[in-house]
Design a protein around this motif. Structure first.
Motif, short mmCIF file in Angstrom:
data_model
loop_
_atom_site.label_atom_id
_atom_site.label_comp_id
_atom_site.label_asym_id
_atom_site.label_seq_id
_atom_site.Cartn_x
_atom_site.Cartn_y
_atom_site.Cartn_z
N GLU A 90 0.63 54.83 15.71
CA GLU A 90 0.38 55.23 17.12
C GLU A 90 2.29 54.20 17.11
N VAL A 91 2.30 53.63 16.30
CA VAL A 91 3.77 53.41 16.30
C VAL A 91 5.15 54.07 16.19
N ARG A 97 -11.18 45.16 14.58
CA ARG A 97 -10.03 44.16 14.90
C ARG A 97 -10.26 42.93 15.25
N GLU A 98 -12.07 42.67 16.18
CA GLU A 98 -12.55 42.10 17.01
C GLU A 98 -13.90 41.66 16.59
N LEU A 104 -1.98 51.55 12.86
CA LEU A 104 -1.29 50.49 13.72
C LEU A 104 -0.02 51.48 13.21
N ASP A 158 7.71 47.81 16.02
CA ASP A 158 8.62 48.61 16.79
C ASP A 158 10.21 48.15 16.36
N GLU A 162 4.91 35.67 9.99
CA GLU A 162 3.98 34.74 10.52
C GLU A 162 2.34 34.61 9.33
N SER A 221 -6.63 40.70 13.22
CA SER A 221 -5.42 42.25 14.06
C SER A 221 -4.99 43.15 13.20
N ALA A 222 -4.97 43.81 13.98
CA ALA A 222 -4.23 45.42 12.94
C ALA A 222 -3.63 45.26 12.08
N TYR A 265 9.43 43.17 18.99
CA TYR A 265 7.36 43.32 18.48
C TYR A 265 7.64 43.90 17.13
N TRP A 280 1.33 37.81 8.93
CA TRP A 280 0.83 39.56 8.74
C TRP A 280 1.62 40.53 8.31
N HIS A 325 -14.37 47.85 15.31
CA HIS A 325 -13.92 47.18 16.94
C HIS A 325 -13.70 49.01 17.66
N VAL A 326 -13.82 50.39 16.77
CA VAL A 326 -13.73 51.39 17.45
C VAL A 326 -15.38 51.26 18.57
N ILE A 327 -16.07 50.68 17.91
CA ILE A 327 -17.21 51.04 18.42
C ILE A 327 -17.70 49.80 19.96
N ASP A 328 -17.49 50.21 21.03
CA ASP A 328 -17.56 50.21 22.06
C ASP A 328 -19.48 50.26 22.66
#
Lengths: 79, 902
Positions: free
Chosen positions: B326-327, B162-163, B323, B253, B218, B41-42, B250, B220, B133-136
């Motif tokens: 964005e926050v 990220r995925e 990340l 946050d 955890e 993940s991010a 979160y 992270w 992950h930005v590729i879809d």
């Protein structure tokens, strides 16, 4: 028959509940395109509201992913 | 701003980093596999880990940081090649050339070129795709699948995402091709967390405190890093940890709020305000914040582990960790909602001053300051037109409110041209009308009083002054593209009324369009003179590449006039011009070689014709105009046809049809008609008849130049059954139709068509057994064709034409020319009358085999004689048996003797 059912689901808006681990502040409502933020006292958050179609749903899940929020469940609520 | 170089920048491992030897060791073990996948993940520390690893892995490194824009496969491949070029400069040049052509070849063929070059590298290297992950876009996943299937040993691929990517990971895993590190492995262990918090961040925490933080986050990494930032300078660290551990919010946050609270006001507002930027640069930050310490702040943030990522070695450009950004921006929107638009507007202004139109427009649109965005687009328009970036322009225009564009005539006209360039013809007219409304307000006021309630807006006065001319040019081009010749000519003439003699570019464009309209009408001599005049103006305006492109039209017109020698001279002049202006040599020369090849083929010089096509390819197959690409395949198809390979010719024609792009040149020789002619040669008459029906062709049609080639083809289709049995239409009707075609072609002085029609007439008389009547048109055609050196047009007709020419020679008609033509048949296998009896003629090679089958040689001896393997020989003999409808050697020889094949 199944096909028709699926297609209908893909293109019609539905009500969804997306449950995440951790509590999200109300300021994230705008970020999640107006979904309501409901905090559960088990430490999870429910994003609740109408989602126009499958593409929008995947867009929301992607936002969840990009914040590193652990995803617990996604369910569609009967109307 | 050097976007590309920041995308290719390999992040340097930080000096203040937690060493992760266990991970590095595992990654190194995976180097001999195909793919390393870092999926987590991010904020899991993927980029940091990979940059630390590759810096010390002992291999060269190519790095590509992906963003949403890479979801376009062309752009993705371009960036991929650019990344690889960082380690081997000369790699991928032809791949880039192919990509930038308007009709790029298949992705697989581009990748094959690239992979072949990589496999020639003398050293191994690592290619990192970060933020996959930005590729879809599935096509990009397919690129990677192809890449992995054909991966040269030199290349090890690393994907950080990220995925999980949409690759066959299960299969890769099972075959031992995959080395992967996932979230659980990337997480900080308690030991690593301790090193980070106490040594890197210098916090001096107890083991219990560390374990509480480790449990809450955890492991992270982003969470631990933010927690550390919150604790720096905190008076009550145990209290902070207790509160944090007991909180459900979160993590990011919670912690960002903590971090922001601890910052002095200037830092706090700097972080919030600059969160709208996707790239950070000192002066740009100053413009947005209104402060003067941007560069210093960015450096301080980097030193303080504030999620700031440097994008170059000079520490000139940075970005926030995604990340974090964005926050921050969510916090900005919550705290200062009114500020957001202002900040974007400031960023837009800074970019405008830097001359970066695209970024200025992007931020103006984000600010929803549409008037400003429209101003910027209008000012950027001339440069966009010159560089041919109409697609970007269309994107911006579609983001602007309708009403705003409608009251901007310059923008409306630019919109029209972009639509025209993008082939969206339907919407062009409305935009042109929007623009025109403002040029004749008096007339329109009465008709649409409400339409003028808004004020006209013009930013670029110079463009506005030229608008009547520009609009007329666009209208002429639009009309021509729609096939409305009357309107095209009307508007082109209006341009000429409007512009002074010395305004060469619009004059040249208008005159050129007039020439093309005349050509479409079949008025060839006028078309040639007018178009040449137009090109002379374009040349005076200095636009050489358009002039070189124009030689194709001039030579095509000469060809239709039956003036092969002048057509060749035109091409040679064009080539010379291209060589004099070597910067544009690639653009036009490839197309000119194709044209020359067709002329050489007509002279029956197959060797030189083929060579010219190869030369065209050497110039770069994709450097010609998109409208001309299909011509290469047509030319090659005709060479194949001349060599007797009809199936090969059909394949090439199919490819040509696929590549065909309608332009402003009339389509006077449609590919479908060319295919039909091959079908006739193959005896596939029902397909040929279907073509005529589908095209709605009939011998009662009114005649026009545009359909002339198809009409002549129709006559050939209708005549074909007479070769075998006499059915269908009365031959009289077909002869009348041919006579009508002949008259029309003669009136238009289209000698190219006259020659072919006369030949078809002669053949038709021959079919009716009337040789004396056939010799009348034949004698005429010989007179017309001899000075220009036509050969192929006769030889292509095969045996019947040879018979006619022999008859002509006996009567002393055109002696030398006829003798030369008859030698032309000698090299052609269709000299033999197979086509009438066999479904498919034997190829030259099959003839060789057949001759040897007649001898006493054994199979292996024949194979040796022909220098082929026994297998190939079997293929040849099998084909021969099929064609002769026999099943053994002796029967084949006997049948061939009957057919007079030896």
């Amino acid at each position: 028959m199944k096909q028709t059912y699926l297609q209908k689901e893909n293109h019609e808006p539905g009500l969804y509940e997306i449950r995440l681990k951790g509590h999200l502040d109300a300021r994230w409502e705008e970020w999640f395109e107006g979904l309501s933020i409901i905090l559960d006292n088990d430490g999870t958050t429910i994003l609740w509201g109408p989602v126009v179609d499958q593409a929008a749903l995947y867009g929301l899940l992607r936002k969840v992913r990009d914040l590193g929020l652990p995803l617990v469940s996604v369910i569609q609520v009967d109307k | 701003m050097p976007i590309l170089s920041t995308k290719l920048y390999i992040p340097l491992p930080r000096t203040t980093i937690v060493p992760r030897p266990r991970l590095i060791e595992r990654l190194n073990e995976g180097l001999n596999r195909k793919l390393t996948l870092i999926s987590a993940s991010a904020g899991s520390g993927k980029t940091t880990l990979v940059s630390e690893w590759v810096a010390a892995c002992g291999r060269s490194v190519a790095w590509l940081s992906l963003d949403e824009g890479d979801n376009d496969s062309t752009r993705f491949l371009t960036h991929l090649v650019a990344a690889v070029q960082r380690i081997a400069e000369n790699i991928g040049e032809s791949a880039v050339g192919a990509l930038n052509s308007p009709q790029p070849p298949s992705t697989e063929s581009i990748l094959t070129i690239l992979l072949n070059e990589i496999s020639a590298l003398p050293y191994p290297f690592v290619l990192v795709l970060d933020d996959y992950h930005v590729i879809d876009d599935k096509r990009i996943d397919d690129v990677l699948i192809f890449l992995l299937e054909h991966l040269p040993a030199q290349l090890h691929l690393v994907i950080a995402t990220r995925e999980d990517p949409q690759l066959p990971l299960g299969r890769l895993r099972a075959r031992g091709h995959l080395s992967e590190q996932r979230a659980a492995a990337l997480r900080f262990t308690p030991g690593e967390a301790a090193t980070f918090l106490n040594q890197v961040m210098g916090l001096g925490l107890t083991a219990d405190e560390i374990s509480a933080l480790e449990a809450r986050t955890e492991g992270w990494i982003a969470g631990l890093q933010l927690a550390a930032l919150s604790m720096q300078g905190h008076e009550d660290i145990p209290g902070f940890i207790r509160a944090f551990a007991g909180d459900n919010r979160y993590i990011v946050d919670y912690l960002i709020e903590e971090v922001l609270q601890r910052q002095p006001d200037p830092v706090r507002s700097f972080l919030l305000q600059t969160s709208i930027l996707d790239r950070l640069h000192g002066p740009l930050c100053d413009a947005v914040t209104g402060q003067a310490d941007g560069s210093v702040r960015l450096e301080a943030l980097e030193r303080g582990n504030f999620f700031v990522v440097p994008l170059d070695d000079k520490r000139s450009w940075y970005r926030y960790h995604h990340l974090f950004a964005e926050v921050l921006s969510v916090h900005l929107r919550a705290e200062q909602p009114d500020q957001v638009a202002t900040l974007h507007r400031r960023a837009s202004r800074w970019y405008e001053q830097q001359g970066s139109a695209a970024n200025a427009i992007r931020h103006a649109l984000a600010a929803e300051d549409f008037a400003r965005a429209a101003d910027l687009v209008e000012l950027a328009w001339p440069a966009i037109r010159r560089s041919g970036q109409e697609t970007a322009l269309l994107g911006w225009l579609k983001a602007l409110p309708e009403g705003l564009i409608q009251c901007r005539p310059v923008l409306s006209a630019g919109y029209a041209w972009s639509l025209l360039a993008g082939g969206e013809l339907k919407a062009v007219e409305e935009r042109l009308r929007d623009a025109e409304r403002w040029l004749e307000p008096a007339a329109d006021m009465r008709e649409q009083p409400e339409a003028l309630s808004a004020e006209m807006v013009v930013v670029d006065e110079e463009e506005f002054r030229r608008l009547p001319v520009s609009i007329a040019v666009y209208r002429a081009a639009h009309a021509l593209a729609l096939g409305d010749l009357q309107a095209a000519m009307k508007y082109a003439r209006r341009v000429l009324e409007l512009v002074p003699e010395d305004d060469h570019l619009p004059r040249g464009a208008a005159v050129g369009l007039l020439g093309l309209a005349s050509w479409t009408n079949g008025d060839l001599e006028a078309a040639y003179c007018i178009f040449a005049d137009g090109m002379a103006n374009v040349q005076l305006a200095g636009n050489i590449s358009d002039v070189i492109g124009g030689t194709i039209a001039l030579a095509d017109i000469r060809l239709a006039q039956g003036r092969l020698r002048q057509a060749m001279r035109t091409y040679k002049r064009g080539l010379q011009l291209a060589q004099e202006h070597s910067e544009s040599v690639l653009r036009g020369a490839a197309d000119i070689y194709v044209g020359m090849s067709e002329l050489l083929l007509q002279h029956n010089d197959l060797h030189a014709a083929t060579q010219h096509l190869m030369r065209s390819k050497e110039q770069g197959e994709y450097t010609g105009a998109p409208q001309n690409r299909y011509r290469w395949h047509v030319a090659m198809a005709r060479i194949r046809e001349a060599q007797g390979d009809l199936e090969g010719a059909l394949d090439l024609l199919d490819e040509a049809a696929h590549l065909y792009v309608g332009g402003f040149f009339p389509n006077v020789r449609p590919v479908a008609a060319l295919k039909t002619r091959v079908w006739i040669a193959q005896g596939r008459l029902s397909e040929a008849v279907d073509w005529a029906r589908e095209e709605g062709l009939s011998i009662e049609d009114d005649l026009s130049y545009l359909r002339e080639f198809e009409h002549i083809t129709l006559a050939r289709v209708l005549l074909a059954p007479y070769q075998n049995n006499r059915t269908n239409r009365s031959i009289v009707e077909i002869m009348e139709f041919l006579e009508r075609l002949l008259q029309a072609a003669e009136e238009g002085e289209r000698t190219g068509s006259v020659i072919e029609i006369l030949i078809v007439q002669a053949l038709a008389y021959h079919m009716q057994g009337d040789i004396p009547a056939a010799l009348v048109p034949l004698e005429r055609v010989l007179t017309l064709a001899e000075p220009e050196g036509y050969v192929r047009i006769f030889v292509d007709e095969g045996r019947p034409m040879a018979t006619l020419l022999e008859a002509a020679a006996k009567q002393g008609i055109g002696l030398n020319y006829v003798r030369a033509l008859l030698t032309g048949f000698g090299t052609d296998e269709r000299w033999t009358p197979v086509s009438q009896v066999m479904n498919e003629p034997l190829s030259a090679r099959e003839h060789d085999v057949l001759r040897l089958l007649r001898t006493d040689l054994s199979g292996p001896d024949i194979a040796r004689e022909l220098m082929v393997s026994l297998n190939t020989l079997r293929t040849h003999t099998k084909n021969i048996y099929d064609k002769l409808e026999v099943n053994n050697r002796r029967a084949a020889v006997r049948r061939a003797e009957e057919l007079d094949l030896f």
